[in-house]
Design an enzyme around this catalytic site. Structure first.
Site, PDB file in Angstrom:
ATOM      1  N   ASP A 120      22.841   7.248 -14.245  1.00 32.00           N
ATOM      2  CA  ASP A 120      21.958   6.401 -13.442  1.00 32.00           C
ATOM      3  C   ASP A 120      21.466   7.114 -12.194  1.00 32.00           C
ATOM      4  O   ASP A 120      20.581   6.607 -11.493  1.00 32.00           O
ATOM      5  CB  ASP A 120      22.657   5.092 -13.056  1.00 32.00           C
ATOM      6  CG  ASP A 120      24.003   5.319 -12.377  1.00 32.00           C
ATOM      7  OD1 ASP A 120      24.925   5.769 -13.067  1.00 32.00           O
ATOM      8  OD2 ASP A 120      24.125   5.054 -11.166  1.00 32.00           O
ATOM      9  N   ASN A 121      22.009   8.309 -11.915  1.00 32.95           N
ATOM     10  CA  ASN A 121      21.546   9.114 -10.781  1.00 32.95           C
ATOM     11  C   ASN A 121      20.698  10.293 -11.235  1.00 32.95           C
ATOM     12  O   ASN A 121      20.481  11.230 -10.466  1.00 32.95           O
ATOM     13  CB  ASN A 121      22.735   9.639  -9.974  1.00 32.95           C
ATOM     14  CG  ASN A 121      23.473   8.527  -9.237  1.00 32.95           C
ATOM     15  OD1 ASN A 121      22.909   7.477  -8.970  1.00 32.95           O
ATOM     16  ND2 ASN A 121      24.734   8.757  -8.931  1.00 32.95           N
TER      17      ASN A 121
END
Length: 513
Positions: free
Chosen positions: A268-269
């Protein structure tokens, strides 16, 4: 600033409206939720990026713009929103996540047609805040504001920072997750990017089997951010995945070039555009160590250590491949691209190292040379940045004892001087095989080896000073990071002082940092 031109590029599609109720919840089949910033009664401006504002089309700052910079009293044309995504965190599937303390104002298009998304970070809770308050503290906001700009000026793809403001509120945080929460000053930054889309946006729709929405999201991304892709049908999505792989590998190589350690490379980063995103427990490399992780949450496994970032990026791309499989429908293609990812990465990595050493091309035997160099760096605990700056002027006749004292983090030993001397001899043997002049080689080194890097101890000192209301060091660091290949302030071009070796928020950080 001209905020009247801010648009919502996809706000008419798949919305959930939680504008007045940000309580955490699952939002199936929804890519984003409209939500308004919480608002702050006593904000104060710390820093504003005038050149970025002009570049993206917002213009000069005026006092009345402070409200917008913290999300107060938004004009009617802005419907702010937070996006939903999923992800693998520390190797484990985490399910629905989302913008927990980030709220998008929308997109602005400047006169040349450049599109830029604008996002508040720290402006209040969203449906994706996972029981948190959506606020940000001053220390983490300063770190992101400065480091994202430092990376930009180093020439590395990244989000950027427009403004840094105090909110006038206190925020309670347990900085090291050790049962010692404390009140800290709250802050908000505005960060910008061509797009904030992540691997996790695609993972969420695929996991929910929302394949029509997944396809719409992929089409939107390709049409807006990958104009070079002109193919149709399944091939379009294959070309898309291949571009993401290439951009991701190139980003990892750039991180290695300057010694940047992200600290929390969850899927998600990971930016779908290959940008550096989400500056939390990051660090620039001081002493060279392939096992170094700046993130206390990453101990003891060191999943996101400096030397593993290439490997982890490939693992993350496997997860993206799984998410895109319903569109690509070709398992062999995905396996081939992922299996050859390492070849592309290592070839790019070694070519990058050649430039840092001033070699004009990669030769047989360079892999062994680089391996021996890594061993020397780790054994003598040599400062990564300072080593290469010394190498620009080093010779067999140089005072290697003095050089070691300035770049090594261990006590000086005679045997280590001999080891450095042996390496210098090998280096000049390899350097002599160049087919370019010594001056051209030196220029190659200067373009690829920064003089200034934004070290954690400098950030630590800057944050402490801002806490007292002073901004002198903030201004000096801003000037230095805008000129990273020049020596503006010699006092910044030295190894980390030993008194900072075990300081929380300096040598090691948490995800709260």
């Amino acid at each position: 600033m001209n905020i009247a031109n801010i648009k919502q590029p996809f706000i008419q599609t798949f919305p959930g409206d939680f504008s007045n109720n940000p309580v955490q919840r699952n939002t199936p089949k929804v890519l984003f939720s409209t939500i308004r910033p919480v608002g702050f009664e006593h904000p104060a401006l710390i820093a504003f990026n005038e050149s970025l504002s002009e570049e993206i089309g917002l213009g000069k700052y005026e006092a009345k713009d402070l409200d917008f910079l913290v999300g107060n009293n938004l004009p009617e044309n802005i419907r702010s929103y937070a996006t939903a995504y999923a992800g693998h965190q520390f190797g484990n599937w985490a399910g629905q996540l989302g913008d927990g303390r980030a709220i998008l104002a929308g997109e602005i298009i400047n006169e040349s047609g450049q599109k830029t998304e604008i996002q508040w970070k720290g402006a209040g809770a969203t449906p994706y805040s996972r029981h948190a308050d959506g606020r940000a503290v001053l220390r983490s906001s300063v770190r992101e504001y400065l480091m994202s700009e430092a990376m930009y000026h180093l020439g590395i793809p990244t989000t950027r920072a427009l403004s840094l403001c105090l909110t006038g509120e206190s925020v309670v945080r347990d900085m090291m997750y050790n049962g010692n929460p404390q009140e800290e000053k709250g802050a908000v930054i505005i960060r910008t990017a061509e797009s904030f889309l992540r691997f996790g946006h695609f993972e969420l729709m695929s996991a929910q089997k929302e394949y029509k929405t997944l396809q719409d999201l992929a089409d939107f991304t390709i049409n807006n951010y990958f104009p070079e892709i002109q193919s149709e049908g399944d091939q379009k999505y294959k070309d898309f995945f291949e571009s993401v792989c290439r951009n991701t590998a190139n980003l990892m190589v750039e991180w290695y070039r300057v010694g940047f350690v992200h600290g929390v490379m969850n899927t998600d980063n990971m930016s779908i555009l290959g940008l550096t995103i989400d500056y939390g427990p990051y660090s620039m490399m001081d002493e060279y160590d392939l096992n170094f992780t700046p993130n206390t949450t990453d101990l003891p496994g060191r999943r996101y250590a400096f030397g593993k970032q290439g490997q982890i990026s490939q693992w993350n791309l496997w997860q993206l491949a799984n998410a895109l499989y319903p569109l690509i429908k070709d398992e062999k293609f995905l396996e081939e691209k992922l299996n050859t990812y390492g070849n592309y990465f290592w070839e790019s990595h070694d070519n990058m190292l050649c430039k840092k050493f001033g070699f004009n091309e990669l030769l047989d035997g360079d892999e062994e040379f680089f391996t021996n160099w890594q061993g020397l760096m780790q054994e003598l605990q040599l400062d990564y940045t300072l080593f290469f700056k010394q190498l620009e002027n080093i010779s067999i006749d140089s005072d290697l004892k003095s050089i070691l004292e300035n770049i090594s983090y261990i006590p000086l030993q005679e045997e280590n001087i001999k080891k450095l001397e042996h390496f210098v001899q090998r280096y000049y043997e390899r350097f002599s095989q160049n087919t370019i002049s010594k001056q051209d080689a030196l220029e190659l080194m200067k373009k690829n080896n920064p003089t200034f890097i934004l070290r954690n101890y400098l950030l630590f000192e800057c944050i402490e000073e801002i806490e007292t209301g002073k901004t002198e060091m903030l201004n000096k660091l801003t000037t230095a990071l805008q000129n990273p290949y020049l020596e503006i302030y010699p006092e910044f071009s030295k190894k980390r002082p030993s008194n900072y070796d075990d300081i929380s928020g300096c040598s090691m950080l948490s995800c709260s940092s």
